[in-house]
Design a protein around this motif. Structure first.
Motif, mmCIF file in Angstrom:
data_model
loop_
_atom_site.group_PDB
_atom_site.id
_atom_site.type_symbol
_atom_site.label_atom_id
_atom_site.label_comp_id
_atom_site.label_asym_id
_atom_site.label_seq_id
_atom_site.Cartn_x
_atom_site.Cartn_y
_atom_site.Cartn_z
ATOM 1 N N LYS A 357 -38.804 -9.676 1.707
ATOM 2 C CA LYS A 357 -39.114 -9.559 0.288
ATOM 3 C C LYS A 357 -38.018 -10.279 -0.487
ATOM 4 O O LYS A 357 -36.833 -10.024 -0.269
ATOM 5 N N PHE A 358 -38.436 -11.178 -1.390
ATOM 6 C CA PHE A 358 -37.452 -11.907 -2.200
ATOM 7 C C PHE A 358 -37.034 -11.029 -3.368
ATOM 8 O O PHE A 358 -37.846 -10.693 -4.234
ATOM 9 N N ARG A 360 -34.606 -11.982 -5.299
ATOM 10 C CA ARG A 360 -34.289 -12.959 -6.361
ATOM 11 C C ARG A 360 -35.101 -14.207 -6.066
ATOM 12 O O ARG A 360 -34.918 -14.858 -5.036
ATOM 13 N N GLU A 361 -36.031 -14.540 -6.963
ATOM 14 C CA GLU A 361 -36.955 -15.653 -6.756
ATOM 15 C C GLU A 361 -36.313 -16.980 -7.180
ATOM 16 O O GLU A 361 -35.323 -17.021 -7.910
ATOM 17 N N GLU A 363 -36.197 -20.291 -9.406
ATOM 18 C CA GLU A 363 -36.517 -20.519 -10.817
ATOM 19 C C GLU A 363 -36.668 -22.015 -11.071
ATOM 20 O O GLU A 363 -36.034 -22.848 -10.399
ATOM 21 N N CYS A 377 -32.091 -18.609 -4.009
ATOM 22 C CA CYS A 377 -32.851 -17.356 -4.041
ATOM 23 C C CYS A 377 -32.213 -16.381 -3.057
ATOM 24 O O CYS A 377 -31.275 -16.743 -2.330
ATOM 25 N N THR A 428 -40.569 -24.896 -1.760
ATOM 26 C CA THR A 428 -40.879 -23.541 -1.276
ATOM 27 C C THR A 428 -39.802 -23.080 -0.307
ATOM 28 O O THR A 428 -39.392 -23.837 0.578
ATOM 29 N N THR A 440 -41.223 -17.993 -1.894
ATOM 30 C CA THR A 440 -41.015 -18.179 -3.328
ATOM 31 C C THR A 440 -41.025 -19.681 -3.609
ATOM 32 O O THR A 440 -40.563 -20.482 -2.777
ATOM 33 N N THR A 442 -40.845 -23.130 -6.599
ATOM 34 C CA THR A 442 -40.403 -23.653 -7.893
ATOM 35 C C THR A 442 -40.671 -25.156 -7.933
ATOM 36 O O THR A 442 -41.074 -25.760 -6.925
#
Length: 511
Positions: A357-358, A360-361, A363, A377, A428, A440, A442
């Motif tokens: 589980k991320f 902190r994603e 950005e 991340c 990714t 995650t 960006t």
């Protein structure tokens, strides 16, 4: 009163009629005849004639509605004392008297007695009252002329007594596993509230403990399958508004020879890979059982891989797998043994798995062409997830231009050096472990670098010409010309100094 005349249509032999009686009702005239023949009676037919009696001859019966000459009065009496209620009534004809308790007709019995000492008098007596006798009492008098009622509220003052144990607890000695019954009896007014205690711990009902409190004040504590550690001081405490009382007794539970029993079974255990896995259980038996831990046929003994111990403070057997690995996972058995027998309990050990589980994603980020930029991340999961970076759908392999970092606290970094227009693509970060995966995304935006600032020197043309003329005429080869200009671009002025043997000129250039 009316007179009735009878005529015989057929004679009766030898004067058979010896008595004639009659009564009058509202609607008819009735008569009765008693015939006492000496020998034989024949059928007789009568004719009756009713003649009106003059009104002045009829006697008037006096009518008077009931009136209580002695009424009920409110009373407050002590519980257990006698209650006596008495009434007297007048009226014609004599009224009938009926007693009621809270509008319910009183039926005389051993507890409540109703008497009529005189024709127009009545009494209600309760020799020994209790709280249930507190009520509104009513006596009702009725005759054809009417009715009358007298009422009174009777209050019962309850007896107040502090609790007192008329039967005390006694010391008990039992064998482990037996059933124990403590019994005592308490009195008190009002009825005391009763609680049971082991030392200072209040006891409550459960699967092995039951509590009973009967109407006669008997207090019963029953415990089944008592263990040795139930040896203690027990007491029953009774409390009411007047005071309190306590009775105390010792319980001694002696060990009995019996096979091992798991009081607390070892439970299934999950732990992260590389971390200790600890399993505990509680065993009872006499003599004291020993425990062994097995994986299949393998005896897991104290050593580099396992820690086997006994926690005396908690009375628990402890088994620890020091460094849990996948090969350690599976079914285990704890075996308890003593001279009487043995007991077994199985449990499972497995790796604790939590999907990634991320926390902190990634950005969105913008970079200047030709510079470096870092995408960052942070992920969590058990076991520690593996991380991969993708540019669009192509996996990014570490190079001098693409630098990949993955820290101890699972921070994921991708640094792109010498950013180019071709780097404008979706990125990714994908994390994977045995429990699952997460990702995650960006996008990177690239912009052109800003142009360097240009300094334009604006010097008046006439002034420049004058300087050039002076230089031509006066400057010799030995003349020194120096221009002092600050290095930083932010400086707003540039100072130029020209040194001549005979002339010094200062020129200021503005940006």
């Amino acid at each position: 009163m009316e007179e009735v005349e009878f005529k015989l249509k057929k004679p009766v032999e030898e004067e058979p009629i010896t008595e004639v009686d009659y009564e009058k009702t509202e609607a008819e005239v009735e008569f009765k005849m008693a015939i006492e023949p000496e020998e034989k009676v024949e059928t007789v037919v009568f004719e009756a004639k009713v003649e009106e009696v003059p009104e002045e001859v009829v006697a008037e019966i006096p009518m008077e509605p009931p009136v209580f000459v002695k009424e009920l009065v409110p009373q407050t009496i002590d519980e257990g004392s006698q209650l006596q209620l008495a009434v007297e009534v007048k009226g014609e004809p004599t009224p009938s008297l009926t007693w009621y308790q809270d509008d319910v007709e009183v039926v005389p019995d051993e507890h409540v007695k109703v008497d009529f000492p005189e024709e127009r008098q009545s009494t209600l007596v309760i020799d020994e009252t209790d709280i249930a006798d507190e009520a509104e009492y009513t006596c009702k008098a009725v005759n054809p002329a009417g009715e009358a009622v007298t009422r009174a509220e009777i209050l019962i003052e309850p007896i107040r007594e502090a609790p007192k144990f008329v039967k005390e607890l006694v010391k008990l000695t039992v064998t482990e596993g037996d059933t124990v019954t403590f019994e005592c009896q308490v009195t008190g007014r009002p009825r005391p509230e009763v609680k049971w205690f082991r030392q200072d711990e209040e006891l409550e009902e459960n699967d092995t403990t039951s509590i009973e409190y009967t109407e006669d004040g008997t207090c019963i504590l029953k415990m089944t399958r008592v263990p040795v550690y139930f040896t203690s001081t027990y007491y029953c405490k009774a409390v009411n508004k007047v005071g309190e009382a306590t009775t105390t007794a010792e319980l001694v539970v002696e060990p009995g020879r019996r096979p091992p029993v798991f009081i607390v079974n070892p439970h299934d255990c999950e732990a992260p890979e590389g971390k200790p896995a600890e399993i505990r259980c509680k065993i009872s038996g006499n003599p004291e059982p020993t425990s062994g831990w097995f994986k299949g046929w393998k005896h897991c003994q104290q050593g580099p891989d396992y820690d086997v111990s006994y926690d005396e403070e908690k009375d628990e057997h402890v088994f620890i797998i020091k460094n849990l690995k996948e090969k350690d996972c599976g079914k285990y058995t704890c075996k308890a043994t003593n001279e009487i027998g043995e007991a077994k309990s199985t449990f499972a050990v497995s790796l604790l798995q939590v999907p990634p589980k991320f926390i902190r994603e990634l950005e969105p980020i913008e970079a200047v062409k030709g510079t470096s930029v870092t995408l960052e991340c942070q992920v969590e999961g058990i076991p520690r997830p593996e991380v991969q970076w993708f540019k669009k759908k192509t996996r990014i392999m570490p190079t001098r231009r693409y630098v990949v970092e993955y820290t101890e606290d699972c921070v994921c970094k991708l640094t792109i050096n010498d950013v180019k227009d071709e780097d404008v693509l979706p990125y990714t970060c994908k994390a994977t472990n045995k429990a699952g995966e997460a990702e995650t995304k960006t996008e990177l935006q690239v912009k052109e670098p800003e142009p360097e600032p240009v300094v334009e020197e604006e010097v008046e043309e006439e002034f420049v010409d004058a300087v050039e003329e002076v230089v031509k005429e006066e400057v010799t080869p030995e003349a020194e010309v120096s221009i002092e200009e600050p290095v930083k671009e932010e400086v707003e002025e540039v100072e130029v100094k020209v040194e001549l043997p005979r002339v010094e000129v200062e020129v200021v250039l503005k940006k």
